[in-house]
Structures are given as C-alpha cells and as structure tokens.
Motif scaffolding. Sequence first.
Motif, PDB file in Angstrom:
ATOM      1  N   GLU A 125      27.977  70.737  41.943  1.00 51.69           N
ATOM      2  CA  GLU A 125      26.470  70.592  42.075  1.00 51.69           C
ATOM      3  C   GLU A 125      25.876  69.257  42.353  1.00 51.69           C
ATOM      4  O   GLU A 125      25.106  69.042  43.013  1.00 51.69           O
ATOM      5  N   TYR A 126      26.690  68.272  41.781  1.00 51.00           N
ATOM      6  CA  TYR A 126      26.597  66.902  41.798  1.00 51.00           C
ATOM      7  C   TYR A 126      26.714  66.604  43.585  1.00 51.00           C
ATOM      8  O   TYR A 126      25.824  65.939  44.166  1.00 51.00           O
ATOM      9  N   PHE A 127      27.611  66.918  44.142  1.00 45.40           N
ATOM     10  CA  PHE A 127      27.996  66.865  45.581  1.00 45.40           C
ATOM     11  C   PHE A 127      27.373  67.616  46.260  1.00 45.40           C
ATOM     12  O   PHE A 127      26.907  66.872  47.438  1.00 45.40           O
ATOM     13  N   ALA A 128      26.598  68.693  45.749  1.00 44.66           N
ATOM     14  CA  ALA A 128      25.755  69.403  46.946  1.00 44.66           C
ATOM     15  C   ALA A 128      24.296  68.512  46.772  1.00 44.66           C
ATOM     16  O   ALA A 128      23.686  68.781  47.838  1.00 44.66           O
ATOM     17  N   SER A 129      24.134  67.749  45.691  1.00 46.32           N
ATOM     18  CA  SER A 129      22.911  66.892  45.755  1.00 46.32           C
ATOM     19  C   SER A 129      23.114  65.864  46.677  1.00 46.32           C
ATOM     20  O   SER A 129      21.824  65.193  46.777  1.00 46.32           O
ATOM     21  N   VAL A 130      24.182  65.081  46.880  1.00 46.00           N
ATOM     22  CA  VAL A 130      24.366  64.137  47.502  1.00 46.00           C
ATOM     23  C   VAL A 130      25.223  64.347  48.770  1.00 46.00           C
ATOM     24  O   VAL A 130      26.495  63.610  48.795  1.00 46.00           O
ATOM     25  N   GLY A 132      27.293  64.104  52.073  1.00 47.13           N
ATOM     26  CA  GLY A 132      27.617  63.031  53.034  1.00 47.13           C
ATOM     27  C   GLY A 132      27.880  61.722  52.349  1.00 47.13           C
ATOM     28  O   GLY A 132      28.142  60.765  52.939  1.00 47.13           O
ATOM     29  N   THR A 133      27.611  61.433  51.129  1.00 48.19           N
ATOM     30  CA  THR A 133      27.558  60.308  50.301  1.00 48.19           C
ATOM     31  C   THR A 133      28.671  60.075  49.830  1.00 48.19           C
ATOM     32  O   THR A 133      29.524  61.068  49.092  1.00 48.19           O
ATOM     33  N   GLU A 134      29.421  58.896  49.881  1.00 50.56           N
ATOM     34  CA  GLU A 134      30.744  58.440  49.434  1.00 50.56           C
ATOM     35  C   GLU A 134      30.402  57.988  47.998  1.00 50.56           C
ATOM     36  O   GLU A 134      29.875  57.008  47.853  1.00 50.56           O
ATOM     37  N   VAL A 135      30.909  58.533  46.995  1.00 55.05           N
ATOM     38  CA  VAL A 135      30.882  58.269  45.598  1.00 55.05           C
ATOM     39  C   VAL A 135      31.978  58.007  44.699  1.00 55.05           C
ATOM     40  O   VAL A 135      33.250  58.464  45.271  1.00 55.05           O
ATOM     41  N   ARG A 136      32.232  57.174  43.728  1.00 53.01           N
ATOM     42  CA  ARG A 136      33.416  56.871  42.994  1.00 53.01           C
ATOM     43  C   ARG A 136      33.468  57.776  41.737  1.00 53.01           C
ATOM     44  O   ARG A 136      32.383  58.336  41.412  1.00 53.01           O
ATOM     45  N   ALA A 137      34.603  58.002  41.038  1.00 51.28           N
ATOM     46  CA  ALA A 137      34.615  58.945  40.052  1.00 51.28           C
ATOM     47  C   ALA A 137      33.749  58.454  38.860  1.00 51.28           C
ATOM     48  O   ALA A 137      33.058  59.178  38.279  1.00 51.28           O
ATOM     49  N   ARG A 138      33.463  57.044  38.627  1.00 47.79           N
ATOM     50  CA  ARG A 138      32.751  56.551  37.676  1.00 47.79           C
ATOM     51  C   ARG A 138      31.072  56.846  37.784  1.00 47.79           C
ATOM     52  O   ARG A 138      30.580  57.097  36.875  1.00 47.79           O
ATOM     53  N   ASP A 139      30.626  56.886  39.341  1.00 48.57           N
ATOM     54  CA  ASP A 139      29.369  57.355  39.366  1.00 48.57           C
ATOM     55  C   ASP A 139      29.262  58.910  39.089  1.00 48.57           C
ATOM     56  O   ASP A 139      28.107  59.029  38.678  1.00 48.57           O
ATOM     57  N   VAL A 140      30.089  59.535  39.415  1.00 47.23           N
ATOM     58  CA  VAL A 140      29.971  60.954  39.226  1.00 47.23           C
ATOM     59  C   VAL A 140      29.878  61.062  37.753  1.00 47.23           C
ATOM     60  O   VAL A 140      29.279  61.952  37.172  1.00 47.23           O
ATOM     61  N   ALA A 141      30.805  60.508  36.899  1.00 51.04           N
ATOM     62  CA  ALA A 141      30.739  60.562  35.647  1.00 51.04           C
ATOM     63  C   ALA A 141      29.572  59.995  34.928  1.00 51.04           C
ATOM     64  O   ALA A 141      28.989  60.728  33.924  1.00 51.04           O
ATOM     65  N   ALA A 142      28.784  59.178  35.396  1.00 52.64           N
ATOM     66  CA  ALA A 142      27.856  58.677  35.124  1.00 52.64           C
ATOM     67  C   ALA A 142      26.429  59.522  35.434  1.00 52.64           C
ATOM     68  O   ALA A 142      25.677  59.831  34.496  1.00 52.64           O
ATOM     69  N   ALA A 143      26.572  60.038  36.482  1.00 51.09           N
ATOM     70  CA  ALA A 143      25.384  61.037  37.029  1.00 51.09           C
ATOM     71  C   ALA A 143      25.530  62.184  35.902  1.00 51.09           C
ATOM     72  O   ALA A 143      24.530  63.026  35.718  1.00 51.09           O
ATOM     73  N   LEU A 144      26.741  62.737  35.342  1.00 51.93           N
ATOM     74  CA  LEU A 144      26.835  63.838  34.679  1.00 51.93           C
ATOM     75  C   LEU A 144      26.869  63.592  33.053  1.00 51.93           C
ATOM     76  O   LEU A 144      26.983  64.431  32.383  1.00 51.93           O
ATOM     77  N   VAL A 156      36.905  63.448  34.581  1.00 54.39           N
ATOM     78  CA  VAL A 156      36.115  63.411  35.811  1.00 54.39           C
ATOM     79  C   VAL A 156      37.072  63.310  37.130  1.00 54.39           C
ATOM     80  O   VAL A 156      37.087  64.056  37.979  1.00 54.39           O
ATOM     81  N   ARG A 157      37.950  62.168  36.827  1.00 53.28           N
ATOM     82  CA  ARG A 157      38.870  61.718  37.919  1.00 53.28           C
ATOM     83  C   ARG A 157      39.722  63.043  38.209  1.00 53.28           C
ATOM     84  O   ARG A 157      40.140  63.284  39.390  1.00 53.28           O
ATOM     85  N   SER A 158      40.354  63.556  37.063  1.00 49.96           N
ATOM     86  CA  SER A 158      41.369  64.527  37.102  1.00 49.96           C
ATOM     87  C   SER A 158      40.654  65.761  38.040  1.00 49.96           C
ATOM     88  O   SER A 158      41.501  66.397  38.842  1.00 49.96           O
ATOM     89  N   THR A 159      39.627  66.224  37.655  1.00 50.88           N
ATOM     90  CA  THR A 159      38.796  67.228  38.185  1.00 50.88           C
ATOM     91  C   THR A 159      38.620  67.099  39.694  1.00 50.88           C
ATOM     92  O   THR A 159      38.881  67.894  40.647  1.00 50.88           O
ATOM     93  N   LEU A 160      38.127  65.724  39.915  1.00 50.42           N
ATOM     94  CA  LEU A 160      37.994  65.456  41.266  1.00 50.42           C
ATOM     95  C   LEU A 160      39.527  65.595  42.205  1.00 50.42           C
ATOM     96  O   LEU A 160      39.081  66.011  43.169  1.00 50.42           O
ATOM     97  N   ASP A 161      40.359  65.146  41.640  1.00 50.45           N
ATOM     98  CA  ASP A 161      41.809  65.172  42.300  1.00 50.45           C
ATOM     99  C   ASP A 161      42.157  66.631  42.548  1.00 50.45           C
ATOM    100  O   ASP A 161      42.501  67.098  43.644  1.00 50.45           O
ATOM    101  N   ARG A 162      41.760  67.589  41.541  1.00 53.85           N
ATOM    102  CA  ARG A 162      42.209  68.901  41.733  1.00 53.85           C
ATOM    103  C   ARG A 162      41.006  69.573  42.867  1.00 53.85           C
ATOM    104  O   ARG A 162      41.621  70.448  43.491  1.00 53.85           O
ATOM    105  N   LEU A 163      39.903  69.150  42.780  1.00 48.97           N
ATOM    106  CA  LEU A 163      39.188  69.559  44.044  1.00 48.97           C
ATOM    107  C   LEU A 163      39.483  69.188  45.107  1.00 48.97           C
ATOM    108  O   LEU A 163      39.384  69.917  46.263  1.00 48.97           O
ATOM    109  N   VAL A 164      40.066  67.890  45.244  1.00 50.62           N
ATOM    110  CA  VAL A 164      40.644  67.492  46.693  1.00 50.62           C
ATOM    111  C   VAL A 164      41.816  68.193  47.062  1.00 50.62           C
ATOM    112  O   VAL A 164      41.786  68.516  48.072  1.00 50.62           O
TER     113      VAL A 164
END
Length: 180
Positions: A125-130, A132-144, A156-164
Amino acid sequence: MVPAIRAADSIKTTAESLQEDLARLELQKRALERELAAVAAHLDSVQRALGALSTLMNSTPARSSVDVLTDTEDPAQAHSADSAAEPSVDTAVPPSPAGGRKRRAPRAQASDQQTYGKLTEQILEYFASVPGTEVRARDVAAALGRDTDSGSINAVRSTLDRLVGASRIHRAGRGLYRAK
C-alpha cells in the motif's frame, strides 16, 4: 644532452612502474568487488534470518516452569507438561531433505504468515502511494510507524527482500526500492 637522456629514462621508468601499479590495482579492485558482493549476500541472509527469528520469538511465547507448576501443582506432572508444551528443536524444526535449510513448525508458519501478510500488505500500500519513487527500507519503516528499533526495521528489510524476490517491487540500487 645527458640530462635530457636521464629525464627520458626517468619518465620511461615511471611510466613502466605506473603500468605495473595499474595492473596490480585492477586485480585488487576485482578481488575486493567479489569480496564485497559475498559480504553483502551474507549480510542479507543474516538480516533475513534475524528477522525471521525475531518474528518467531515474538509470536510464540514460551511457557516457564513457574506457569506449568501453577497449572499442575505437581512437579512430576510439570516436567511432562513442560516437555509437551515446548517441543524440542528436533521435533519443531526438522531438517529439509536436500537443501540443508530447516523448515519451521506448522504452528509457527501460521503465525508468521499472519504477521508477514499484514506487513506485506502495508508495504505494498505504501509503494502504491509513492509510485516511481526510490525509497530506503528505513523510510518505509518510518512511514509504517515501525522505525522504533532495529528489529522492526530489519523485519521491513526482510519483507522488502522477499517482495523483490517475488517480483512485486524492484530493487533500484543498493538499499533502494521502487514500486513496479
């Protein structure tokens, strides 16, 4: 004329020395790049393992002997109840046949799927709201709201790696992620 010959010899010697240094430095650079890639891969696997272990530890609270004693009031029954309540590592995590990796117990998988499913959906959902924007895992964690400790950020990093790995998001660079 002698100084000109010496200068030419000195320049030639310096150029040869620099050529040798260049070849040596290129080899060293390639070796260091390979080593860095190996360290980065190991770092990613350790982070994923720690994220999985911290989630597993948080999702399955262990019963202490005191809890078991208050339930049974008989120390002999407490020991048998304790062994029944907390399976040994061998029964909870059997080895896989070929890969050398261990599988989690079915009970742990169900709780992990609930936890990771919720986090995965929040991240998507976060990526759907941004877009085309490149974000760091720490920024995603902060937004959540998950930037309170390193364990949450690593989850969050682990989940991002799984999504990749599942091709649901892109790795835009080292530590950078972008929606598909």
